[in-house]
Design an enzyme around this catalytic site. Structure first.
Site, PDB file in Angstrom:
ATOM      1  N   HIS A  59       0.977  -1.113   0.217  1.00  0.00           N
ATOM      2  CA  HIS A  59       0.018   0.236  -0.392  1.00  0.00           C
ATOM      3  C   HIS A  59       1.087   1.179   0.472  1.00  0.00           C
ATOM      4  O   HIS A  59       1.375   1.926   0.667  1.00  0.00           O
ATOM      5  CB  HIS A  59      -0.663   0.178   1.012  1.00  0.00           C
ATOM      6  CG  HIS A  59      -1.849   0.937   1.595  1.00  0.00           C
ATOM      7  ND1 HIS A  59      -3.085   1.116   1.614  1.00  0.00           N
ATOM      8  CD2 HIS A  59      -1.562   2.205   1.561  1.00  0.00           C
ATOM      9  CE1 HIS A  59      -3.725   2.110   1.301  1.00  0.00           C
ATOM     10  NE2 HIS A  59      -3.164   2.768   1.064  1.00  0.00           N
ATOM     11  N   HIS A 119       1.838   5.170  -2.017  1.00  0.00           N
ATOM     12  CA  HIS A 119       1.485   6.578  -2.783  1.00  0.00           C
ATOM     13  C   HIS A 119       2.822   7.438  -2.748  1.00  0.00           C
ATOM     14  O   HIS A 119       3.219   6.948  -2.134  1.00  0.00           O
ATOM     15  CB  HIS A 119       0.452   7.586  -1.509  1.00  0.00           C
ATOM     16  CG  HIS A 119      -0.517   7.047  -1.314  1.00  0.00           C
ATOM     17  ND1 HIS A 119      -2.163   7.490  -1.511  1.00  0.00           N
ATOM     18  CD2 HIS A 119      -1.059   6.596   0.217  1.00  0.00           C
ATOM     19  CE1 HIS A 119      -2.788   5.918  -1.147  1.00  0.00           C
ATOM     20  NE2 HIS A 119      -2.630   6.561   0.315  1.00  0.00           N
ATOM     21  N   ARG A 135       2.268   9.465  -5.833  1.00  0.00           N
ATOM     22  CA  ARG A 135       1.485  10.071  -6.370  1.00  0.00           C
ATOM     23  C   ARG A 135       2.334  10.852  -7.719  1.00  0.00           C
ATOM     24  O   ARG A 135       2.303   9.535  -8.369  1.00  0.00           O
ATOM     25  CB  ARG A 135       2.138  11.867  -5.834  1.00  0.00           C
ATOM     26  CG  ARG A 135       2.394  11.718  -4.251  1.00  0.00           C
ATOM     27  CD  ARG A 135       0.390  11.847  -3.603  1.00  0.00           C
ATOM     28  NE  ARG A 135       0.823  11.717  -1.867  1.00  0.00           N
ATOM     29  CZ  ARG A 135      -0.040  11.423  -2.002  1.00  0.00           C
ATOM     30  NH1 ARG A 135      -1.246  10.702  -1.566  1.00  0.00           N
ATOM     31  NH2 ARG A 135      -0.271  11.534   0.121  1.00  0.00           N
ATOM     32  N   ASN A 182      -5.147   7.208  -6.352  1.00  0.00           N
ATOM     33  CA  ASN A 182      -6.235   8.971  -5.757  1.00  0.00           C
ATOM     34  C   ASN A 182      -4.814   9.853  -5.781  1.00  0.00           C
ATOM     35  O   ASN A 182      -4.874  10.847  -4.812  1.00  0.00           O
ATOM     36  CB  ASN A 182      -6.202   8.229  -3.439  1.00  0.00           C
ATOM     37  CG  ASN A 182      -5.223   8.506  -3.119  1.00  0.00           C
ATOM     38  OD1 ASN A 182      -3.512   8.192  -3.209  1.00  0.00           O
ATOM     39  ND2 ASN A 182      -4.645   8.813  -1.669  1.00  0.00           N
ATOM     40  N   LYS A 241      -9.485  -0.936  -5.885  1.00  0.00           N
ATOM     41  CA  LYS A 241      -8.814   0.113  -4.039  1.00  0.00           C
ATOM     42  C   LYS A 241     -10.141   1.099  -3.876  1.00  0.00           C
ATOM     43  O   LYS A 241     -10.502   1.798  -5.351  1.00  0.00           O
ATOM     44  CB  LYS A 241      -7.817   1.380  -4.059  1.00  0.00           C
ATOM     45  CG  LYS A 241      -8.155   1.884  -3.142  1.00  0.00           C
ATOM     46  CD  LYS A 241      -7.883   0.695  -1.842  1.00  0.00           C
ATOM     47  CE  LYS A 241      -7.977   1.960  -0.360  1.00  0.00           C
ATOM     48  NZ  LYS A 241      -6.238   2.921  -0.414  1.00  0.00           N
ATOM     49  N   HIS A 291     -10.313   1.380   2.034  1.00  0.00           N
ATOM     50  CA  HIS A 291      -9.633   2.490   2.754  1.00  0.00           C
ATOM     51  C   HIS A 291     -11.240   1.948   4.048  1.00  0.00           C
ATOM     52  O   HIS A 291     -12.662   3.326   3.431  1.00  0.00           O
ATOM     53  CB  HIS A 291     -10.042   3.579   2.155  1.00  0.00           C
ATOM     54  CG  HIS A 291      -9.426   4.252   3.652  1.00  0.00           C
ATOM     55  ND1 HIS A 291      -8.686   5.327   3.569  1.00  0.00           N
ATOM     56  CD2 HIS A 291      -9.819   5.062   4.500  1.00  0.00           C
ATOM     57  CE1 HIS A 291      -8.380   6.187   4.834  1.00  0.00           C
ATOM     58  NE2 HIS A 291      -9.365   5.483   5.790  1.00  0.00           N
ATOM     59  N   HIS A 298      -4.888  -0.319   6.197  1.00  0.00           N
ATOM     60  CA  HIS A 298      -4.193  -0.438   7.229  1.00  0.00           C
ATOM     61  C   HIS A 298      -5.000  -0.161   8.066  1.00  0.00           C
ATOM     62  O   HIS A 298      -5.207   0.705   9.031  1.00  0.00           O
ATOM     63  CB  HIS A 298      -4.364   1.588   6.677  1.00  0.00           C
ATOM     64  CG  HIS A 298      -4.791   1.976   6.081  1.00  0.00           C
ATOM     65  ND1 HIS A 298      -6.180   2.507   5.896  1.00  0.00           N
ATOM     66  CD2 HIS A 298      -4.247   2.766   4.964  1.00  0.00           C
ATOM     67  CE1 HIS A 298      -6.603   2.246   5.016  1.00  0.00           C
ATOM     68  NE2 HIS A 298      -6.338   3.660   4.602  1.00  0.00           N
ATOM     69  N   ASP A 318       2.080   2.596   3.296  1.00  0.00           N
ATOM     70  CA  ASP A 318       1.104   3.456   3.200  1.00  0.00           C
ATOM     71  C   ASP A 318       2.035   5.216   3.788  1.00  0.00           C
ATOM     72  O   ASP A 318       1.272   6.084   3.808  1.00  0.00           O
ATOM     73  CB  ASP A 318      -0.974   3.795   4.470  1.00  0.00           C
ATOM     74  CG  ASP A 318      -1.337   4.887   4.472  1.00  0.00           C
ATOM     75  OD1 ASP A 318      -1.776   5.200   3.315  1.00  0.00           O
ATOM     76  OD2 ASP A 318      -2.318   5.020   5.270  1.00  0.00           O
ATOM     77  N   HIS A 349       3.634  13.596   2.099  1.00  0.00           N
ATOM     78  CA  HIS A 349       2.629  15.502   1.282  1.00  0.00           C
ATOM     79  C   HIS A 349       3.864  16.921   1.330  1.00  0.00           C
ATOM     80  O   HIS A 349       4.804  16.857   1.912  1.00  0.00           O
ATOM     81  CB  HIS A 349       1.660  15.634   2.084  1.00  0.00           C
ATOM     82  CG  HIS A 349       0.396  15.286   1.994  1.00  0.00           C
ATOM     83  ND1 HIS A 349      -0.729  14.955   1.324  1.00  0.00           N
ATOM     84  CD2 HIS A 349       0.065  14.527   2.780  1.00  0.00           C
ATOM     85  CE1 HIS A 349      -1.709  14.572   1.556  1.00  0.00           C
ATOM     86  NE2 HIS A 349      -1.240  13.819   2.388  1.00  0.00           N
ATOM     87  N   ALA A 405      -3.621  14.888   5.648  1.00  0.00           N
ATOM     88  CA  ALA A 405      -3.591  13.446   6.000  1.00  0.00           C
ATOM     89  C   ALA A 405      -2.218  12.816   5.020  1.00  0.00           C
ATOM     90  O   ALA A 405      -2.363  12.729   3.988  1.00  0.00           O
ATOM     91  CB  ALA A 405      -4.623  12.882   6.650  1.00  0.00           C
TER      92      ALA A 405
HETATM   93  C1  NCD Z   1      -3.181   9.171   1.820  1.00  0.00           C
HETATM   94  C2  NCD Z   1      -2.488  10.250   0.656  1.00  0.00           C
HETATM   95  O1  NCD Z   1      -2.238  11.277   1.794  1.00  0.00           O
HETATM   96  O2  NCD Z   1      -2.656   9.603   0.175  1.00  0.00           O
HETATM   97  N1  NCD Z   1      -3.092   9.850   3.417  1.00  0.00           N
HETATM   98  C3  NCD Z   1      -3.151   9.405   4.903  1.00  0.00           C
HETATM   99  O3  NCD Z   1      -3.194   9.949   5.765  1.00  0.00           O
HETATM  100  N2  NCD Z   1      -3.155   7.947   4.995  1.00  0.00           N
HETATM  101  C4  NCD Z   1      -4.855   8.014   1.928  1.00  0.00           C
HETATM  102  C5  NCD Z   1      -5.057   6.984   2.562  1.00  0.00           C
HETATM  103  O4  NCD Z   1      -4.361   6.147   2.162  1.00  0.00           O
HETATM  104  O5  NCD Z   1      -5.971   7.492   3.117  1.00  0.00           O
HETATM  105 ZN    ZN Z   2      -3.274   5.362   2.264  1.00  0.00          ZN
END
Ligand code: NCD
Ligand code: ZN
Length: 335
Positions: free
Chosen positions: A13, A15, A17, A41, A95, A134, A168, A240, A244, A256
């Site tokens: 899992h 991200h 970007r 996402n 997802k 999720h 998660h 996860d 950011h 988040a």
């Molecule tokens: C994730 C994100 O920033 O894309 N943020 C997070 O707090 N885990 C999205 C997600 O997996 O909920």
């Molecule tokens: Zn995530």
């Protein structure tokens, strides 16, 4: 000096970007992992075959070697069977996000009406496409995951052959579901094996530890540790890791996401070693995921060493968990 070798680590899992952020973070995962399940996402989300193919190409172009397999996902919609057949070869999973529950999930599912979802979920079941979820309601933040258990039960019982991954997980309620339904599996992050809500907001608020789902109570942490440390066969590592830019974390309205990709293996060694369970880490970090997903990653061997590792203050403007702090395991070699 104590060392520990991991073969073909997988992050189930992740991200990554897009754009500049992708260029910055993809090489960090590609360095120490054989592959990762890449979350869809983006803005707009990855929701058709052309998007999947193009995004995968951008990821491959951003990593310095071809040792890294991005296992692609689609953003869940009530897709029809013909569409799923056309895209099945390009994806590893789909997802599902409840609408608006986390970063870039506005186009997610707004009501869990099984009849509206039946065509899609039955087709996924028939085609053996796992559903990653999720699992949070829009209730009180500490109860969101526990409240979602009834939706997992609905999904798992209506589609008993569909592999459903509770992503998660953060609660003892989710851990208990693993033994209740044969077709439910879970990913666990490294930060949820360390943190409770106290670490996030118990003292000065820690934006770099804030994520969805939020870290919970000590008894939840214990339940997560019990299945991870024993490498319960239905549990896999999924970081996860959610980068950011620093200004979006250290701001009024903190995004988040905890960024852990470059420190995950080091932290996992530290935790598993602390509990005398290093020998179980291989199953948690790769073997279980290989069996659950039926994947065979390319060979990669990572050796870690028990010696101080100072976590960088930031990676190209993204602040990792434990920035500036010293961990007790470091990556020694990657082959
Ligand atoms: C994730 C994100 O920033 O894309 N943020 C997070 O707090 N885990 C999205 C997600 O997996 O909920
Ligand atoms: Zn995530």
């Amino acid at each position: 000096m104590k060392t520990h070798t991991l073969l073909m680590p997988l992050d189930m899992h992740l991200h990554l970007r897009d754009g500049v952020m992708l260029q910055n973070v993809a090489p960090l995962s590609a360095y120490s992992f054989s592959g990762a399940v890449v979350m869809p996402n983006l803005v707009p989300p990855v929701e058709n075959k052309a998007d999947v193919i193009a995004y995968k190409a951008r990821i491959m172009a951003a990593v310095p070697n071809d040792y890294f397999e991005p296992y692609m996902t689609l953003f869940y919609k009530n897709y029809d069977k013909a569409f799923l057949e056309s895209v099945a070869d390009e994806i590893t999973a789909i997802k599902l996000y409840p609408a608006g529950i986390t970063t870039n999930s506005e186009g997610g599912v707004s009501s869990f009406n099984i009849e509206e979802m039946r065509v899609t979920l039955q087709a996924m079941s028939d085609m053996e496409i796992p559903l990653c979820v999720h699992g949070e309601t829009d209730g009180f933040v500490m109860d969101r995951e526990a409240e979602f258990m009834s939706i997992y039960e609905l999904l798992a019982s209506n589609f008993p052959k569909l592999k459903i991954i509770m992503e998660h997980i953060t609660t003892k309620e989710a851990v208990a579901m693993l033994d209740k339904y044969e077709n439910l599996y879970a990913t666990i992050t490294v930060h949820h094996l360390i943190l409770t809500l106290d670490d996030v907001v118990g003292g000065m608020m820690q934006p770099h530890l804030f994520c969805k789902p939020i870290a919970k109570r000590p008894e939840d942490l214990d339940a997560l540790l019990s299945v991870a440390l024993e490498a319960h066969p239905k549990v896999m590592f999924g970081s996860d890791s959610a980068p950011h830019p620093q200004h979006k974390k250290e701001s009024c309205g903190c995004a988040a996401g905890v960024f852990t990709a470059p420190i995950a293996l080091q932290l996992l060694c530290e935790i598993f070693d602390q509990f005398g369970k290093l020998d179980n880490l291989q199953a948690f970090i790769s073997d279980n995921a290989q069996s659950i997903y039926g994947i065979c990653p390319e060979f990669k061997e990572i050796t870690l060493e028990e010696r101080p590792f100072v976590v960088p203050a930031n990676y190209s403007g993204v602040v990792p968990m434990y920035a500036g702090e010293t961990l007790s395991w470091a990556i020694e070699s990657v082959d």
